[in-house]
Write a protein that holds these residues in place. Sequence first.
Motif, PDB file in Angstrom:
ATOM      1  N   MET A   1       0.862  -1.172   0.000  1.00  0.00           N
ATOM      2  CA  MET A   1       0.000   0.000   0.000  1.00  0.00           C
ATOM      3  C   MET A   1       0.899   1.222   0.000  1.00  0.00           C
ATOM      4  SD  MET A   1      -3.121  -1.281   2.420  1.00  0.00           S
ATOM      5  CE  MET A   1      -4.316  -0.387   1.435  1.00  0.00           C
ATOM      6  N   THR A   2       0.761   2.050  -1.037  1.00  0.00           N
ATOM      7  CA  THR A   2       1.682   3.171  -1.204  1.00  0.00           C
ATOM      8  C   THR A   2       0.935   4.371  -1.790  1.00  0.00           C
ATOM      9  OG1 THR A   2       3.880   3.740  -2.037  1.00  0.00           O
ATOM     10  CG2 THR A   2       2.458   2.518  -3.536  1.00  0.00           C
ATOM     11  N   THR A   3       1.665   5.442  -2.057  1.00  0.00           N
ATOM     12  CA  THR A   3       1.061   6.646  -2.604  1.00  0.00           C
ATOM     13  C   THR A   3       1.377   6.793  -4.086  1.00  0.00           C
ATOM     14  OG1 THR A   3       2.992   7.997  -2.075  1.00  0.00           O
ATOM     15  CG2 THR A   3       1.269   7.845  -0.392  1.00  0.00           C
ATOM     16  N   MET A   4       0.640   7.664  -4.754  1.00  0.00           N
ATOM     17  CA  MET A   4       0.886   7.934  -6.173  1.00  0.00           C
ATOM     18  C   MET A   4       2.311   8.431  -6.394  1.00  0.00           C
ATOM     19  SD  MET A   4       0.080   8.132  -9.341  1.00  0.00           S
ATOM     20  CE  MET A   4      -1.696   7.893  -9.440  1.00  0.00           C
ATOM     21  N   VAL A   5       2.793   9.302  -5.515  1.00  0.00           N
ATOM     22  CA  VAL A   5       4.155   9.826  -5.656  1.00  0.00           C
ATOM     23  C   VAL A   5       5.164   8.698  -5.643  1.00  0.00           C
ATOM     24  CG1 VAL A   5       5.947  11.194  -4.520  1.00  0.00           C
ATOM     25  CG2 VAL A   5       3.645  12.116  -4.729  1.00  0.00           C
ATOM     26  N   ARG A   6       5.020   7.768  -4.697  1.00  0.00           N
ATOM     27  CA  ARG A   6       5.972   6.663  -4.591  1.00  0.00           C
ATOM     28  C   ARG A   6       5.871   5.726  -5.787  1.00  0.00           C
ATOM     29  NH1 ARG A   6       8.898   9.666  -1.717  1.00  0.00           N
ATOM     30  NH2 ARG A   6       8.108  10.082   0.371  1.00  0.00           N
ATOM     31  N   LEU A   7       4.672   5.486  -6.299  1.00  0.00           N
ATOM     32  CA  LEU A   7       4.520   4.641  -7.489  1.00  0.00           C
ATOM     33  C   LEU A   7       5.223   5.273  -8.681  1.00  0.00           C
ATOM     34  CD1 LEU A   7       3.276   2.183  -8.972  1.00  0.00           C
ATOM     35  CD2 LEU A   7       1.293   3.632  -9.462  1.00  0.00           C
ATOM     36  N   LEU A   8       5.027   6.576  -8.876  1.00  0.00           N
ATOM     37  CA  LEU A   8       5.680   7.261  -9.994  1.00  0.00           C
ATOM     38  C   LEU A   8       7.200   7.229  -9.855  1.00  0.00           C
ATOM     39  CD1 LEU A   8       3.303  10.349 -10.442  1.00  0.00           C
ATOM     40  CD2 LEU A   8       3.500   8.361 -11.943  1.00  0.00           C
ATOM     41  N   GLU A   9       7.700   7.285  -8.634  1.00  0.00           N
ATOM     42  CA  GLU A   9       9.148   7.191  -8.429  1.00  0.00           C
ATOM     43  C   GLU A   9       9.664   5.807  -8.829  1.00  0.00           C
ATOM     44  OE1 GLU A   9       9.544   8.342  -4.382  1.00  0.00           O
ATOM     45  OE2 GLU A   9       9.705  10.472  -4.839  1.00  0.00           O
ATOM     46  N   VAL A  10       8.884   4.773  -8.539  1.00  0.00           N
ATOM     47  CA  VAL A  10       9.281   3.424  -8.957  1.00  0.00           C
ATOM     48  C   VAL A  10       9.283   3.322 -10.483  1.00  0.00           C
ATOM     49  CG1 VAL A  10       8.565   0.990  -8.954  1.00  0.00           C
ATOM     50  CG2 VAL A  10       8.565   2.299  -6.818  1.00  0.00           C
ATOM     51  N   LEU A  11       8.323   3.976 -11.127  1.00  0.00           N
ATOM     52  CA  LEU A  11       8.233   3.929 -12.585  1.00  0.00           C
ATOM     53  C   LEU A  11       9.301   4.766 -13.271  1.00  0.00           C
ATOM     54  CD1 LEU A  11       4.354   4.233 -13.067  1.00  0.00           C
ATOM     55  CD2 LEU A  11       5.736   2.157 -13.195  1.00  0.00           C
TER      56      LEU A  11
ATOM     57  N   ILE B   1      -2.556  -3.781  -9.853  1.00  0.00           N
ATOM     58  CA  ILE B   1      -2.298  -2.434  -9.342  1.00  0.00           C
ATOM     59  C   ILE B   1      -3.626  -1.679  -9.286  1.00  0.00           C
ATOM     60  CG2 ILE B   1      -1.037  -0.271  -9.646  1.00  0.00           C
ATOM     61  CD1 ILE B   1       1.016  -1.777 -11.305  1.00  0.00           C
ATOM     62  N   ILE B   2      -4.019  -1.301  -8.096  1.00  0.00           N
ATOM     63  CA  ILE B   2      -5.234  -0.495  -7.901  1.00  0.00           C
ATOM     64  C   ILE B   2      -4.798   0.952  -7.729  1.00  0.00           C
ATOM     65  CG2 ILE B   2      -7.237  -0.069  -6.430  1.00  0.00           C
ATOM     66  CD1 ILE B   2      -6.919  -3.005  -5.452  1.00  0.00           C
ATOM     67  N   ILE B   3      -5.239   1.817  -8.627  1.00  0.00           N
ATOM     68  CA  ILE B   3      -4.879   3.234  -8.544  1.00  0.00           C
ATOM     69  C   ILE B   3      -6.115   4.015  -8.110  1.00  0.00           C
ATOM     70  CG2 ILE B   3      -4.012   5.246  -9.813  1.00  0.00           C
ATOM     71  CD1 ILE B   3      -2.465   3.342 -11.589  1.00  0.00           C
ATOM     72  N   ASP B   4      -6.153   4.352  -6.833  1.00  0.00           N
ATOM     73  CA  ASP B   4      -7.291   5.074  -6.266  1.00  0.00           C
ATOM     74  C   ASP B   4      -7.171   6.557  -6.613  1.00  0.00           C
ATOM     75  OD1 ASP B   4      -9.550   5.647  -4.871  1.00  0.00           O
ATOM     76  OD2 ASP B   4      -8.788   5.050  -2.908  1.00  0.00           O
ATOM     77  N   GLU B   5      -8.280   7.145  -7.053  1.00  0.00           N
ATOM     78  CA  GLU B   5      -8.310   8.538  -7.487  1.00  0.00           C
ATOM     79  C   GLU B   5      -7.273   8.761  -8.582  1.00  0.00           C
ATOM     80  OE1 GLU B   5     -10.815   9.879  -6.524  1.00  0.00           O
ATOM     81  OE2 GLU B   5     -11.283   8.969  -4.589  1.00  0.00           O
ATOM     82  N   ALA B   6      -7.490   8.098  -9.713  1.00  0.00           N
ATOM     83  CA  ALA B   6      -6.510   8.094 -10.811  1.00  0.00           C
ATOM     84  C   ALA B   6      -6.277   9.474 -11.397  1.00  0.00           C
ATOM     85  CB  ALA B   6      -6.990   7.141 -11.912  1.00  0.00           C
ATOM     86  N   GLN B   7      -7.197  10.391 -11.161  1.00  0.00           N
ATOM     87  CA  GLN B   7      -7.019  11.748 -11.693  1.00  0.00           C
ATOM     88  C   GLN B   7      -5.874  12.484 -11.007  1.00  0.00           C
ATOM     89  OE1 GLN B   7      -9.504  10.858  -9.702  1.00  0.00           O
ATOM     90  NE2 GLN B   7      -9.615  12.330  -8.032  1.00  0.00           N
ATOM     91  N   SER B   8      -5.273  11.873  -9.985  1.00  0.00           N
ATOM     92  CA  SER B   8      -4.167  12.534  -9.284  1.00  0.00           C
ATOM     93  C   SER B   8      -2.826  12.387 -10.011  1.00  0.00           C
ATOM     94  CB  SER B   8      -4.041  11.980  -7.856  1.00  0.00           C
ATOM     95  OG  SER B   8      -3.710  10.605  -7.873  1.00  0.00           O
ATOM     96  N   VAL B   9      -2.788  11.665 -11.130  1.00  0.00           N
ATOM     97  CA  VAL B   9      -1.556  11.612 -11.928  1.00  0.00           C
ATOM     98  C   VAL B   9      -1.247  13.023 -12.419  1.00  0.00           C
ATOM     99  CG1 VAL B   9      -0.431  10.690 -13.991  1.00  0.00           C
ATOM    100  CG2 VAL B   9      -2.009   9.259 -12.696  1.00  0.00           C
ATOM    101  N   PRO B  10      -0.074  13.584 -12.115  1.00  0.00           N
ATOM    102  CA  PRO B  10       0.243  14.943 -12.570  1.00  0.00           C
ATOM    103  C   PRO B  10       0.169  15.042 -14.093  1.00  0.00           C
ATOM    104  CG  PRO B  10       1.815  14.223 -10.912  1.00  0.00           C
ATOM    105  CD  PRO B  10       0.999  13.026 -11.274  1.00  0.00           C
TER     106      PRO B  10
END
Length: 795
Positions: free
Chosen positions: A358-368, A387-396
């Motif tokens: 369980m992680t945050t969008m920021v941490r997922l993007l850092e892995v990518l 991979i479940i991306i909760d509130e997907a609109q938060s991708v910058p």
Amino acid sequence: MFAAHIKDQDEQSVQAHCEETAAYAKESGLVIGVGAAMYLAGLLHDLGKYNEAFNEYIHNGERSAKKINHSSAGAKYLLESFTAETPDERLTQQLIAYAIVSHHGLNDCLSCDGRDKYQTRIEPETNIFYDEVLKNSEMFLEEHDIPSLYSEACGEVGQLKEKIGRIAEKMGTEKPIQEKTFMYGCLARIMLSMLMDADRRNTAEYMIGNIPQRLDTEQRVQYFSECLKKLNNRLDNFVIKNYIDELRNEMSDQCAAFAEKNGSGVYKLPIPTGGGKTYSSMRFALKLAVRERKERIIYTAPFLSVLEQNAQDIRNVFGDSDNILEYHSNVVFDENTDSEEMKNYELLSDEWSSPVIMTTMVRLLEVLFGGSTMDVRRMHSLKNSVIIIDEAQSVPVRYIHMFNTMINFLSGVCGTTVVLCTATQPIFESVKRPLLYSENSSIISDIEKYSAAFKRVDIVADHARIRNGTDSLCEFILHNTNKNSLVILNTKSAVQKLYEGMEERLSNEYRLIQLTTYMCAKHRLDLIEDMKAALENDQKIICISTQLIEAGVDISFETVFRSLSGLDNIAQAAGRCNRNGKAECIGKTYIICYDEEKVSSLEDIRESQNAMRTCLDKYHGEDLLMPESLCNYYKQYFFDRMNDMDAPAQKYGEQYDIQQSLYSFLGSNAVAKNEYKKNYGRKYSRPMPQSFKTAADLFSSIGKTNSVGVIVYYRDSKKLINRLYKETDFQEKKKILKQLQRYTVDVMISSKLFRELCEISAFEMLISGGSVLILTEKAYSRQKGVTAEILPIII
């Protein structure tokens, strides 16, 4: 014997280390069809240790004059031993050689100014003792039939190359070669990740010993089955009290049924706010993980506040198991610290091998896309997962094209299932480099029925253009608050300013609460739980918060005030208003405008406000939450920012060309190839021209906002900090540091707050060089969190 590692009086041979690393790399690579390629990479990755100079270095340790380059020899051997006449052979050679030379950190193939960094790594100016290495490793190489492995690897890469070509064509862009090359880079990153992980894993087993064993496939499936049973029991025991509960149950059942008929792909889960998407999405993921034998489930939340709440909910169902990793802090050690403790930390760092992450969008993007070795190492954990991306609109917005193409790669090549959860689905499929949803993409059918049933609030936009100072905004909020209200602003400084203004005006009748990321995760979670209980008891509360509370936090206020922002943010904020439909009349969410908010440097907020103003003009007097207005908002917002979605390099520095972007650095890199031709008088002929390290460094410079993680004294953290000071065993330290993640606050190094904290000597230093910062008790407030005000010690 040539030693790879030394522990006390014992030695691990280079041969043993390379063979054991190769076995782990192959096991990981088989999942996506590169088992032979990864086995070959593992065998050759430390070939350069077969020489007397390295033997002397490793035995003398710090007394040796300098480190020995041990990663170039294996790559040079691969390139010199085999022809690369076909496109498949050329790509195979570069993929494996790149993994070998980069297994201690990312490298560019081409620099942005066209210098051949790849060849420089293969044949560095420093002596790699190549002839000696070949002579000393001759018997080792003969034992492993390298030619057959190479031939098999070329066949594997050729098949993946065809897959990637089909995905690129399906994306339908003007120049599919850009997407194809970008995905070659994705393949390079995940293969490097596999090698890094195999290398660190084997090294940790030898050097440290007694490290936790990873679950095998059968154990993971058994674990997922047990979790599914527990979740189903929890859902079965829910008492259906009303029509809304029935609808929640219906949607959850649809998620379970969908998992029985669908596999890897990209799906939408458009459950309305308050519809129970956390449990529903996890039910889908668990059922699919059991049926398709997935490696892990990765749940990604937009903000720490959402992650904290949902992680707690999941733990309550599954049990507080070591198999659940709640990962949101990557700041415990500075990776540039050249110390034994840092080396040990890298070996023992959370490599994302847990079945549930369980992680945050920021941490997922850092892995990518991030550049740290730990981020790259974790990348392989995304294969064959859900991979479940909760509130997907938060991708910058600036990373949408990179995100879309990477997700297409993971789903199309790596057997990964991706679920985008949000009530306000962004139109990622309509941008220049589209996300490829599966043919049957919506997990929930008849979503209009559920959206209408869950409507509990009206948006009041009459005041959206009226600028308020602190005095007038305080009066407006108090005038429109009956029992309780939530105020959500765009910046932390604005929250503090309004909080101070409300403090002066409020009588003891109301309880005033401030909520920002200046508070540690545990503090915020405690406040949210405290507010929930108070609201249930009809206590009068006014909460002033940043947007950390607006998405996914299960809390309900009578009235919500949301500072002007994008319609997606406003819709999410409205989801905290009359959330459970208990109010006698429909709730109200007011759009407000606060003078104290300074957003000129916050591009995403500024642009979303502009798009929202257009939306307000078009839908004046109409329901702003209807699907048509949300869709048109996204079209306007995305259309205005389409040129930003490749992450233009000029936003990171004026030295870059207008044609350069992070997307181009990770793809075709046309400008660099033109510069290469000028520099060398010939075309760049290799299949991968990427500037991997440059892109990662630029990404990290923005993504991490130059922040430092600070551990604070709050409740149980005092005991943990005291234990940390006394502990001498590094593995135990790591466990304590993991527990302290929930007591960590990110503070920008360039901020006024950080300077003021330094001026009052608010930091305790832990670990040599100050790699871990601990804030003294006097600089942490129960009302405000981290503060430079001098406070009495909190008992």
